[in-house]
Every structure is written in C-alpha cells, then in structure tokens.
Design a protein around this motif. Sequence first.
Motif, PDB file in Angstrom:
ATOM      1  N   LYS A 181     -61.924  17.894   3.417  1.00 34.26           N
ATOM      2  CA  LYS A 181     -61.148  17.053   4.146  1.00 34.26           C
ATOM      3  C   LYS A 181     -61.833  17.001   5.524  1.00 34.26           C
ATOM      4  O   LYS A 181     -62.126  17.940   6.138  1.00 34.26           O
ATOM      5  N   GLY A 182     -61.939  15.620   6.068  1.00 37.17           N
ATOM      6  CA  GLY A 182     -62.620  15.708   7.299  1.00 37.17           C
ATOM      7  C   GLY A 182     -62.942  14.061   7.549  1.00 37.17           C
ATOM      8  O   GLY A 182     -62.914  13.285   6.776  1.00 37.17           O
ATOM      9  N   GLY A 183     -62.824  13.775   9.057  1.00 37.40           N
ATOM     10  CA  GLY A 183     -63.488  12.280   9.407  1.00 37.40           C
ATOM     11  C   GLY A 183     -64.759  11.804   9.051  1.00 37.40           C
ATOM     12  O   GLY A 183     -65.651  12.330   8.436  1.00 37.40           O
ATOM     13  N   GLN A 235     -65.112  21.941  10.997  1.00 37.67           N
ATOM     14  CA  GLN A 235     -63.990  21.263  10.334  1.00 37.67           C
ATOM     15  C   GLN A 235     -63.378  22.365   9.392  1.00 37.67           C
ATOM     16  O   GLN A 235     -62.201  22.562   9.054  1.00 37.67           O
ATOM     17  N   LYS A 246     -61.556  24.768  11.526  1.00 31.18           N
ATOM     18  CA  LYS A 246     -60.278  23.834  12.131  1.00 31.18           C
ATOM     19  C   LYS A 246     -59.140  23.787  10.912  1.00 31.18           C
ATOM     20  O   LYS A 246     -58.066  24.005  11.226  1.00 31.18           O
ATOM     21  N   LYS A 276     -67.163  16.344   6.584  1.00 28.15           N
ATOM     22  CA  LYS A 276     -67.342  15.352   7.575  1.00 28.15           C
ATOM     23  C   LYS A 276     -68.611  13.982   7.029  1.00 28.15           C
ATOM     24  O   LYS A 276     -69.360  14.647   5.992  1.00 28.15           O
ATOM     25  N   ALA A 336     -61.418  10.630   6.732  1.00 23.96           N
ATOM     26  CA  ALA A 336     -60.161   9.991   7.631  1.00 23.96           C
ATOM     27  C   ALA A 336     -61.030   9.028   8.730  1.00 23.96           C
ATOM     28  O   ALA A 336     -62.352   9.021   8.512  1.00 23.96           O
ATOM     29  N   GLY A 337     -60.566   8.962   9.847  1.00 26.64           N
ATOM     30  CA  GLY A 337     -61.345   8.328  10.971  1.00 26.64           C
ATOM     31  C   GLY A 337     -62.040   9.406  11.885  1.00 26.64           C
ATOM     32  O   GLY A 337     -61.829  10.587  11.781  1.00 26.64           O
ATOM     33  N   ASP A 338     -62.663   8.879  12.742  1.00 25.53           N
ATOM     34  CA  ASP A 338     -63.445   9.746  13.915  1.00 25.53           C
ATOM     35  C   ASP A 338     -64.067   8.569  14.789  1.00 25.53           C
ATOM     36  O   ASP A 338     -63.526   7.494  14.860  1.00 25.53           O
ATOM     37  N   ARG A 359     -49.565   9.799  13.067  1.00 26.85           N
ATOM     38  CA  ARG A 359     -50.995  10.019  12.968  1.00 26.85           C
ATOM     39  C   ARG A 359     -51.964   9.589  14.282  1.00 26.85           C
ATOM     40  O   ARG A 359     -52.890  10.165  14.452  1.00 26.85           O
ATOM     41  N   ASN A 361     -64.840  17.224  19.665  1.00 28.87           N
ATOM     42  CA  ASN A 361     -65.487  18.173  19.010  1.00 28.87           C
ATOM     43  C   ASN A 361     -66.463  18.601  19.939  1.00 28.87           C
ATOM     44  O   ASN A 361     -67.467  17.916  20.011  1.00 28.87           O
ATOM     45  N   GLY A 413     -54.834  16.468  14.567  1.00 25.50           N
ATOM     46  CA  GLY A 413     -55.043  15.371  13.969  1.00 25.50           C
ATOM     47  C   GLY A 413     -55.484  15.413  12.540  1.00 25.50           C
ATOM     48  O   GLY A 413     -54.844  14.826  11.737  1.00 25.50           O
ATOM     49  N   VAL A 414     -55.990  16.358  12.254  1.00 27.08           N
ATOM     50  CA  VAL A 414     -56.210  16.804  10.771  1.00 27.08           C
ATOM     51  C   VAL A 414     -54.955  17.111  10.120  1.00 27.08           C
ATOM     52  O   VAL A 414     -54.670  17.144   9.029  1.00 27.08           O
ATOM     53  N   SER A 432     -52.866  14.454   9.091  1.00 27.14           N
ATOM     54  CA  SER A 432     -53.664  14.110   8.006  1.00 27.14           C
ATOM     55  C   SER A 432     -53.106  14.746   6.894  1.00 27.14           C
ATOM     56  O   SER A 432     -52.915  14.048   5.852  1.00 27.14           O
TER      57      SER A 432
HETATM   58  O1  LIG Z   1     -57.946  13.563   9.854  1.00 26.73           O
HETATM   59  C1  LIG Z   1     -59.016  14.125   9.460  1.00 26.73           C
HETATM   60  O2  LIG Z   1     -58.985  14.345   8.212  1.00 26.73           O
HETATM   61  C2  LIG Z   1     -59.936  14.359   9.959  1.00 26.73           C
HETATM   62  C3  LIG Z   1     -59.922  14.498  11.522  1.00 26.73           C
HETATM   63  C4  LIG Z   1     -61.285  14.907  12.320  1.00 26.73           C
HETATM   64  O3  LIG Z   1     -62.441  14.190  11.804  1.00 26.73           O
HETATM   65  C5  LIG Z   1     -61.486  15.950  13.026  1.00 26.73           C
HETATM   66  O4  LIG Z   1     -60.619  16.816  13.192  1.00 26.73           O
HETATM   67  O5  LIG Z   1     -62.437  16.230  13.488  1.00 26.73           O
END
Ligand SMILES: O=C(O)CCC(=O)C(=O)O
Length: 451
Positions: free
Chosen positions: A95-97, A116, A119, A131, A169-171, A210, A352, A380-381, A384
């Motif tokens: 999981k990660g953007g 990530q 986190k 990522k 997801a986004g970043d 979100r 980050n 954020g995550v 998610s």
């Molecule tokens: O929401 C997500 O899956 C990732 C968010 C993200 O990229 C981050 O936490 O740096």
Amino acid sequence: MQNIDVEKRIDEFMTWVEKRNPNEPEFLQAVKEVATTVIPYILTNEDYDGMKLLERMTEPERVIIFRVVWQDDQHEVQVNRGYRVQMNSAIGQYKGGLRFDPSVNLSVMKFLAFEQVFKNSLTTLPMGGAKGGSDFDPVGKSDPEIMRFCQAFMTELAKHIGPNLDVPAGDIGVGAREVGYLFGQYKRIRNEFTGVLTGKGLAYGGSLIRPEATGYGVVYFCEQMLRTIQQEIKGKIFTVSGFGNVAWGVIKKIDQLGGKVVTISGLDGYIYDADGISGEKIDYLLTLRNSGNNRVEDYLLKYPEAIFHAGKKPWEVKCDVAIPSATQNELDLEDAKTLVENGCICITEAANMPCTLEAINYFIDHKILFSPGKASNAGGVATSGLEMTQNSIRMNWTADEVDAKLKAIMVNIHHLCQEYGQEADYVNYVKGANIAGFVKVADAMLAQGLV
Ligand SMILES: O=C(O)CCC(=O)C(=O)O
Ligand SMILES: NC(=O)C1=CN([C@@H]2O[C@H](COP(=O)(O)OP(=O)(O)OC[C@H]3O[C@@H](n4cnc5c(N)ncnc54)[C@H](OP(=O)(O)O)[C@@H]3O)[C@@H](O)[C@H]2O)C=CC1
C-alpha cells in the motif's frame, strides 16, 4: 552494550547498505535515520539480534520498472519511465501512493516505499509498504494528455497490482482526477470493479474525508505534541510550505481549531499573508492548484495585500509551529537554526522526509518538539485503509465516522511514539516512530520464516 559497539554496528550496516545501493542518496538518508534509532534497540533484544531484519527490510521484495509510451496533443510520441517498489508485505498487501514528477527516480521511489513500511505499521491497520510513480511532468499538460498518460501507465501497472496484492493511491502530481483515469483503465483491462486504488471519487467507491485526511491527521498529531507541553493550536502562528493537497488539509484544520497560518509556498517562492490564510482563502488554494500553473505567486491575483517572496522558503518567517508540507529535504540545517532562533517550539512534518538529517538532529539536540512524517502524516494512508474497509464491506461511513476513526488512529500513533521514544525529559518522536513501526513488521517477518 557499549556506545562504541553500537556505533560500530550502525557504521557496518550503513557501509553494507551503501555498497548495495550506490547513487541513491534519498534512500540512504531514510535508511540512516531508521538505522541510528533501531539498531540500538535490536542489540538489546535477543529475538531480533542476528536475524538480519533491517538488512531484509532495506531490500525491496520486488521492484518493477517499465516503459510508458503515450502521445501528446501535437501527436508527438513521448516516453516516460514508470516504477512500483513493493517493499514489504509482512503485515498486509502492499500500500502506498503514486508520484508523477520529473524528480522521480529509483532512489526517491525506494526512500518513499521504505518510509511507507514503517508508517503503515504505525497506523495499526494491516497494510504493507510500497510506492510508485513516474518521471512524467504534469505541469502544463492538457486534460486529454493527462488521461492518455494515466491509461498508458496503468496498462503496465495493472499486471502487478490488485485489491489483495497492491493498492496504490495519490501523492505529488496524482490527485482525484488521475486516480479516476487510472481506475477506469484498470477496470477496463481487468474487467472487474474492485477497490484496487484509494483516493477514488465518492461516486465510485471513495471515502469521505480522504482528501482532507493527511492534513487533518497532521494537525491532530500536532495537537497531541503541543499537549505534552501544555500548549494548544488555538492562538498559535503557523508557517506551512507547499500549496497542494496536504497543505490544504493542514490549513483547513488549523483554521478550524483557531490557529493562524501565515505562509504557503511553491517552487517559485513563498506567500506571507499577515492576516492569516482562512475562510475563502483556503478554497482559493484549490483553484490555484487546479489551474495547473504551479505558481504560488498567483495568490496575489485575488489577495494583493499579501506579500510574495520570490525564490525564498517560508522558514525565515517567525512562527510558533512549522509544518513542512511540500517535498523531501525542503528544510535544511540553516532553516532549522533560523526557526529555533525565532522561537519556533514545534515542527510537525507533513511531507515525506522534508527535513534533512542535520536539521532533525538540530531540533532534537535543542529539545524542540519534532515529529517525523512517517508518524505525523500517516493519517492519509490510514484513511486509505478505511476506504479499503468500506469497499470490502460495501458500505460508506459518514464524514464524522471516518474523521473520528482518523483522530483515534493519530492519537494512538502519538501514544506509540511516546511509549518507544520517551527519554529523560523529552519525547524523541523519531526514535519512537521508528522502533514502534519496526516491532510490528519484525514480529510478522519472524513469524513467517525467512521472508
Ligand atoms: O493513501 C495511500 O495509500 C498512500 C499515501 C502516501 O503515499 C503516503 O502516505 O505517503
Ligand atoms: N497526498 C497524500 O495523501 C500524502 C502526501 N504526503 C506527502 O506530502 C507532500 C505533499 O504531497 P501532496 O500535497 O499530496 O502533493 P501535491 O502535488 O498536491 O502538492 C505538492 C506541493 O509541494 C510543492 N513541491 C513539489 N515539489 C517541490 C519542490 N521540489 N520544491 C518546493 N516545493 C515543491 C508543490 O509546489 P509546486 O506546485 O510549485 O511544484 C505543491 O505545492 C509530499 O511529500 C507527499 O509525499 C504524505 C502522506 C500522504
């Protein structure tokens, strides 16, 4: 254990990592920050010592690098490079953007994926770390160009992700619009409607809160930090960098809680608004961002009483709390000294790794409240993760329900940082976040054999 032995083990480990990952300065920086706090802990724990856990955690489970070919509006063929670093799946699916920015390279992707892992572990939700992204530059691109790029990118990425395998997801450079195009292409290729991405639009499986979650989570965390010194958000002056999604959420929540944000910034410089960025000015940030011009100076078009400082960073402005919300290494040792001299009492990272190692050490040496992004931007995550749960149970929670869960997660992360980072008269949040994040992943890895 003698200090000298600990230093030696850290040096030996870093030499080993540097040899394996030459020319990856951002990745090495992120690893060093973790190694200096986690190795002393490993050496006091016989279950961990000798199991090469950090060696394993710094080696990605899988790195996918691919060609992305698309056509621009002038019918010229364009070639970009795509990445997905699947770092660690010990506690859940990756999981990660995804980041679309010309600065994207393997080092940046690996540092972000490594961060990530820790986190996601801190959120206590079952999510591994990954990522991805591309060196594609969204600035100045038309909407059809963005769509064609996203479709070309997903055509390859779709082979490597899935709702039970890897959920991007986004970043930076990837917001709701891009997630929509990516989702549409995945659905078309795989012929399935699943929660394969988060940050989706509300009409097709997204979660309320979100968009705000990273910023809100940062401020909830900051609130907890201030509480440890009997302070609160209300009445405080904040400097914020960036004017993207995260900065917007940070400013919105600070405004709600009675603080005053006086700066935002972009690549072109920073805006100082002595009256504070509140009310409709916060909505204007979305207009600025959506213009695609990437010029923070354009804030003056609507609010000419503010001041624009070309080519400068906002850390020279006197504040109580600083919240770097743009990108990695945007706050260095000189900035740290200026902030402390000007009376800043707290730095809460929203981006980050926005602070250099030298800046972080300066804050810690001066016992200034400092939280690393992997703890304070985890909202954020985490949200998610809540979006994934809603997709799985095929239900939507209300904004209040999601917000309450987000707040509880941030308060819990703060407790974890205190538990593992409490020193004589100071909470070392870097140490706390790294060790607390490490323990869960390490225990899962040990339980699963040699993974
Ligand atoms: O929401 C997500 O899956 C990732 C968010 C993200 O990229 C981050 O936490 O740096
Ligand atoms: N979105 C999320 O859910 C999460 C994001 N993050 C982190 O938060 C940070 C911001 O992300 P997000 O708000 O989503 O991204 P956006 O793309 O929405 O905004 C990025 C902001 O950072 C600025 N920026 C980017 N590169 C640089 C640079 N080299 N120097 C100065 N400013 C720069 C941009 O300014 P300009 O437009 O002028 O380029 C813009 O204001 C990143 O570090 C990201 O990894 C962390 C957790 C979750």
